[in-house]
Design a protein around this motif. Sequence first.
Motif, PDB file in Angstrom:
ATOM      1  N   VAL A   1       3.560 -74.358  10.409  1.00 29.65           N
ATOM      2  CA  VAL A   1       4.215 -73.941   9.177  1.00 29.65           C
ATOM      3  C   VAL A   1       4.988 -75.133   8.626  1.00 29.65           C
ATOM      4  CG1 VAL A   1       5.834 -72.314   8.125  1.00 29.65           C
ATOM      5  CG2 VAL A   1       4.405 -71.576  10.042  1.00 29.65           C
ATOM      6  N   VAL A   2       4.810 -75.389   7.338  1.00 32.81           N
ATOM      7  CA  VAL A   2       5.574 -76.445   6.669  1.00 32.81           C
ATOM      8  C   VAL A   2       6.429 -75.782   5.600  1.00 32.81           C
ATOM      9  CG1 VAL A   2       5.468 -78.540   5.278  1.00 32.81           C
ATOM     10  CG2 VAL A   2       3.746 -78.138   7.064  1.00 32.81           C
ATOM     11  N   CYS A   3       7.718 -76.062   5.656  1.00 30.09           N
ATOM     12  CA  CYS A   3       8.645 -75.430   4.727  1.00 30.09           C
ATOM     13  C   CYS A   3       9.147 -76.420   3.696  1.00 30.09           C
ATOM     14  CB  CYS A   3       9.853 -74.875   5.486  1.00 30.09           C
ATOM     15  SG  CYS A   3       9.395 -73.601   6.657  1.00 30.09           S
ATOM     16  N   CYS A   4       9.409 -75.887   2.512  1.00 30.81           N
ATOM     17  CA  CYS A   4      10.010 -76.661   1.440  1.00 30.81           C
ATOM     18  C   CYS A   4      11.225 -75.876   0.953  1.00 30.81           C
ATOM     19  CB  CYS A   4       9.068 -76.813   0.266  1.00 30.81           C
ATOM     20  SG  CYS A   4       7.413 -77.322   0.709  1.00 30.81           S
ATOM     21  N   GLY A   5      12.176 -76.588   0.392  1.00 26.11           N
ATOM     22  CA  GLY A   5      13.318 -75.908  -0.207  1.00 26.11           C
ATOM     23  C   GLY A   5      14.594 -76.173   0.565  1.00 26.11           C
ATOM     24  N   GLY A   6      15.706 -75.899  -0.118  1.00 24.80           N
ATOM     25  CA  GLY A   6      17.008 -76.275   0.412  1.00 24.80           C
ATOM     26  C   GLY A   6      17.352 -75.603   1.729  1.00 24.80           C
ATOM     27  N   ILE A   7      17.007 -74.325   1.884  1.00 23.24           N
ATOM     28  CA  ILE A   7      17.368 -73.639   3.127  1.00 23.24           C
ATOM     29  C   ILE A   7      16.698 -74.331   4.304  1.00 23.24           C
ATOM     30  CG2 ILE A   7      17.113 -71.485   4.421  1.00 23.24           C
ATOM     31  CD1 ILE A   7      17.368 -69.972   1.782  1.00 23.24           C
ATOM     32  N   ALA A   8      15.392 -74.642   4.136  1.00 21.57           N
ATOM     33  CA  ALA A   8      14.655 -75.296   5.227  1.00 21.57           C
ATOM     34  C   ALA A   8      15.248 -76.661   5.539  1.00 21.57           C
ATOM     35  CB  ALA A   8      13.186 -75.420   4.850  1.00 21.57           C
ATOM     36  N   GLU A   9      15.664 -77.363   4.485  1.00 19.67           N
ATOM     37  CA  GLU A   9      16.164 -78.723   4.688  1.00 19.67           C
ATOM     38  C   GLU A   9      17.552 -78.743   5.315  1.00 19.67           C
ATOM     39  OE1 GLU A   9      15.839 -80.381   0.768  1.00 19.67           O
ATOM     40  OE2 GLU A   9      13.652 -80.184   0.783  1.00 19.67           O
ATOM     41  N   LYS A  10      18.343 -77.701   5.008  1.00 25.17           N
ATOM     42  CA  LYS A  10      19.766 -77.784   5.373  1.00 25.17           C
ATOM     43  C   LYS A  10      20.161 -76.884   6.526  1.00 25.17           C
ATOM     44  CE  LYS A  10      20.882 -78.553   0.558  1.00 25.17           C
ATOM     45  NZ  LYS A  10      21.192 -77.725  -0.602  1.00 25.17           N
ATOM     46  N   ASN A  11      19.325 -75.934   6.918  1.00 22.57           N
ATOM     47  CA  ASN A  11      19.779 -74.933   7.881  1.00 22.57           C
ATOM     48  C   ASN A  11      18.921 -74.952   9.146  1.00 22.57           C
ATOM     49  OD1 ASN A  11      20.456 -72.528   9.248  1.00 22.57           O
ATOM     50  ND2 ASN A  11      21.154 -71.606   7.334  1.00 22.57           N
ATOM     51  N   PRO A  12      19.325 -75.738  10.142  1.00 16.26           N
ATOM     52  CA  PRO A  12      18.520 -75.828  11.367  1.00 16.26           C
ATOM     53  C   PRO A  12      18.457 -74.514  12.141  1.00 16.26           C
ATOM     54  CG  PRO A  12      20.563 -77.084  11.579  1.00 16.26           C
ATOM     55  CD  PRO A  12      20.492 -76.628  10.158  1.00 16.26           C
ATOM     56  N   LEU A  13      19.499 -73.683  12.048  1.00 15.48           N
ATOM     57  CA  LEU A  13      19.447 -72.368  12.710  1.00 15.48           C
ATOM     58  C   LEU A  13      18.288 -71.556  12.149  1.00 15.48           C
ATOM     59  CD1 LEU A  13      20.635 -70.034  14.448  1.00 15.48           C
ATOM     60  CD2 LEU A  13      21.998 -69.407  12.438  1.00 15.48           C
TER      61      LEU A  13
ATOM     62  N   PRO B   1      11.427 -83.896  -0.934  1.00 17.89           N
ATOM     63  CA  PRO B   1      12.165 -82.742  -1.470  1.00 17.89           C
ATOM     64  C   PRO B   1      11.587 -82.276  -2.803  1.00 17.89           C
ATOM     65  CG  PRO B   1      13.443 -84.755  -1.767  1.00 17.89           C
ATOM     66  CD  PRO B   1      12.173 -85.157  -1.066  1.00 17.89           C
ATOM     67  N   GLN B   2      10.596 -82.972  -3.332  1.00 17.84           N
ATOM     68  CA  GLN B   2      10.013 -82.622  -4.632  1.00 17.84           C
ATOM     69  C   GLN B   2       8.526 -82.363  -4.474  1.00 17.84           C
ATOM     70  OE1 GLN B   2      12.292 -82.158  -6.591  1.00 17.84           O
ATOM     71  NE2 GLN B   2      13.932 -83.516  -5.893  1.00 17.84           N
ATOM     72  N   THR B   3       8.169 -81.446  -3.589  1.00 19.60           N
ATOM     73  CA  THR B   3       6.743 -81.271  -3.322  1.00 19.60           C
ATOM     74  C   THR B   3       5.939 -80.819  -4.532  1.00 19.60           C
ATOM     75  OG1 THR B   3       7.277 -79.120  -2.362  1.00 19.60           O
ATOM     76  CG2 THR B   3       6.905 -80.956  -0.836  1.00 19.60           C
TER      77      THR B   3
END
Lengths: 573, 573
Positions: free
Chosen positions: A440-452, A471-473
């Motif tokens: 799974v590859v995630c994009c977006g602020g939550i994925a980038e900022k929230n390791p939990l 960050p601009q996929t």
Amino acid sequence: MSRTYAIGVDYGTNSVRAIVADCADGRIVGGRVFEYPSGEQGILLDPRDPHLARQNPADYVEGLRVSVRGALDAADREREFSRERVVGIGVDTTGSTPLPVDERNRPLALDARWRHQLAAHAWLWKDHTSAPEAAAITTTAARHAPHLLRPIGGTYSSEWFWAKIWHCLNIAPDVFDAAASWVELADFVPAVLSGIESPRDMRRCICAAGHKALYAESWGGLPPADFLARLHPMLAGLRERLYDRAYPPDRPAGRLTDQWATAFGLRPGIPVAMGGFDAHYGAVGAGVRPGTLVKIIGTSTCDCAVAPVRDRMPEVHGICGIVDGSIMPGFYGIEAGQSAVGDLLRWWVEDVCEGDEALHARLTAEAARPQPGATGLVALDWNNGNRTILVDPRLTGLIIGQTLHTTRAEVYRALIEATAFGARAIVERLQEHGVPIDRVVCCGGIAEKNPLFMQIYADVLGHPMHVAGSPQTPALGAAISAAVAAGAASGGYDRFEDAQDRMTSLRPGACVPDPARHAVYDELYDVYRELHDTFGGVAGGRSDLGTVMKRLLTLRDRVVAGMASSGAEVAGA
Amino acid sequence: MSRTYAIGVDYGTNSVRAIVADCADGRIVGGRVFEYPSGEQGILLDPRDPHLARQNPADYVEGLRVSVRGALDAADREREFSRERVVGIGVDTTGSTPLPVDERNRPLALDARWRHQLAAHAWLWKDHTSAPEAAAITTTAARHAPHLLRPIGGTYSSEWFWAKIWHCLNIAPDVFDAAASWVELADFVPAVLSGIESPRDMRRCICAAGHKALYAESWGGLPPADFLARLHPMLAGLRERLYDRAYPPDRPAGRLTDQWATAFGLRPGIPVAMGGFDAHYGAVGAGVRPGTLVKIIGTSTCDCAVAPVRDRMPEVHGICGIVDGSIMPGFYGIEAGQSAVGDLLRWWVEDVCEGDEALHARLTAEAARPQPGATGLVALDWNNGNRTILVDPRLTGLIIGQTLHTTRAEVYRALIEATAFGARAIVERLQEHGVPIDRVVCCGGIAEKNPLFMQIYADVLGHPMHVAGSPQTPALGAAISAAVAAGAASGGYDRFEDAQDRMTSLRPGACVPDPARHAVYDELYDVYRELHDTFGGVAGGRSDLGTVMKRLLTLRDRVVAGMASSGAEVAGA
């Protein structure tokens, strides 16, 4: 060979962003964001109708000019960069965002006669004024042409092309009559860059056509006129003024006009790629390929995958859209989604706990402490309905397992877990139907900022969770489409896969599942699925609970309508 | 006839309160509260075991002296009052709160040898150290003597007499050996006032015996020795040192000794009434009678009703206790309860919303606005398990119907409604078994201060909701028992009903149900019962959801135990 560059232009909900990407490695050498000046943060609203969301097409044209110029100005500061070396330009947009145009392909809203008519502007993806028409399309198709619903998961949405145009016909017939045609924003912008002056000459993208406009080659393109006539005779008439064919993203939409080339300082005639939806080009920019699910995680999610084209289209019940070539040529483009992810956490933190960003951070830290299972909680992630795999907006939230010691951080964790369980339900549904997913590859602020968040997803799904390198996929994916439109001979690429290999990346440090935690989540997921199937109404006749949420919503609607219609203020207690 | 007065002494969890009540109208002419000086707010705790809660018997004796003296001193300020005119004294206490005594009826804990042994002190009602013994009693009785469980709703509690004594035998056999007998606090205080110097000579109240000690005349008093021997041979031996007979509340426990009479300035020899539990005498003081349910609403509730004694004891499945004469002579005393009411609202406001009293007030105001059904929410009130009618501590909370617009005030309302639905389930269970209920009288701060709460209850139950006239119904009930012990010839009453007619009252302004709101709540209650029966596991084999809450609790226990036993700090994510 010397360096080459491609431009990607990404039309979002509130702004447009242009980037200049290095074709060798996808590095962004220049970028510029332009906020739409009209309305509220770029959206034209109607105070009498919260479902209405329109946009001014003038913002699109002005935004194109300003953002691309700005991105190129920024790129000029790179020593190696030269505008001569830009090989193509690509565009992605929100969608379905259709707008009415005249016979010269100009948006009606740019005409002084229509400027003050909201119906003449662009109907932004999240405009939900067309709910009755969407429901009627679903019902009519289910009865008379059920095959039309197969690629879209069984339910036509109020966000989509035909529902919006039909609603326009119902509420603003003068606008409908004045429109020579209707175009998706994703098709409009490439046509503008290419100087295409008639809607009939435009190339429409398969992505919008197949996912939103009931287009499929197997039934001859757009839905048959007799079906449209069942909706409204005028829609059958409109069909003739739309298009017969839609194109996958590797065919250029056109070539850059001299006028735009001069304005941007680019070579005239470089290819303008086919437009596409932001989620789809975002998936491209995130490196989508068979076996990879790309999750674009924001307030809600859009999930994209591709599967090799085989003899026949896979039928995956409850998946919003499966369209040949809609994401990359040669693959079925598969689109799914969760109705509330960031929104669910925002609701808990901001609405219920009345907190802010600092509380998000505090709860994230506290929610990281309990082991899986230690909160005793399981939630359903349905506060905004369920888009995939139940395709049912009339579902609501549920949380179970609270004690007198349950904390707000534990609920926060349970809500993250609920969205992860919802994600797992989508992955398992795809897998059950022969679409393997192992990454799974995630994009977006939550994925980038929230390791939990990412670790919970890895532990729930049992697959590594990656974050896209860019960050601009979406803009990067649009630039990739431009590089492919240019072709290898011009310093681009001949195939999307080749371009992705070079131009996309993943952040280092994927979250990998922990086997012990995954085993506990297997047990919790079983509970989630019991609740999911029972309250989602897919458990068969075993239980009446499958209608509980709808009964509560119906009762609520009745009570609230009763209050409104009685006009009387009745004491709540 | 000149005015007469009765004293009621109410032993609560943290303090003892004495009142002097006018026998003509129940008016309180003097009162005094004494806070227990030992431990934390009167409770002896063990930092190593959160389930432990003991009390120092010295506090009881000192509290008796100070509170009664203080109440009489206050009464002296009334012109008409005279200590000569006090006709009796009655006592109510928490329970089951047993304490070990020596052969002279002195608490072991008052002996220097035992003072530092927590097991030698009084085992407060909320001491939960005896959970394993309680479970073993339930299991053993279910197998070998199921009739014993009938009057107590099928489950023996860790809060009760035999479980506590057995636990003492297991963990402090020296204390067990040293005890000549064990007495309930409700029996101990009247014996002290009456100067009864041997446990064998004490009169034990039917209320503690029948509800907590498995006593019933139909099987010859306390449980047979062979049953007790199955638990532990020493318990069978203890049986001989307890009692053969228990008494209803209209027989005096004894007569006031010269010593106490002198200390208080009262006439020696006035009757000391049989003791009773606070909830039961609270029901008396609230005016309980056939058809009335008295709800004592605090963190949890205790619900009391009475039913005329007929040929045989009513069997009401899931009702905690049904004992002939336990509340008033001539009636079955029926006890039920909800495990969390005030606690549920406190949890939401203070733990989840992290608010205080002001937030309680704000949410109450906001929660009053929506009509029934308008929140779209239904909750189960099981955050602390379900005492009645499921008798299952291993149940947890559930809330359904949340959207992204659900507010904290709406949840607050839904939690109040959940407790009202739980109350309705109790009322309906009683009605189904021939115990009519057509009126509810509430006691406690929530009932007195929260009109929204009362209106929701009226609308949910479809019955008028009253608030007891006295804020001190247990002490008033104890005073009534004293007036009855004195008898009409001495200025008291011959029957409880006569005393209640004169001495109890209701606050003016009952909440009456609104038919329209009641109709909506009928629909919501149907949903509550579907959830209740499904998740409570009483829906039969229709669904696996009946075990979901227990599975989550078991998983939680396993995960938490695994963390503790591994000794390792494993990252939660």
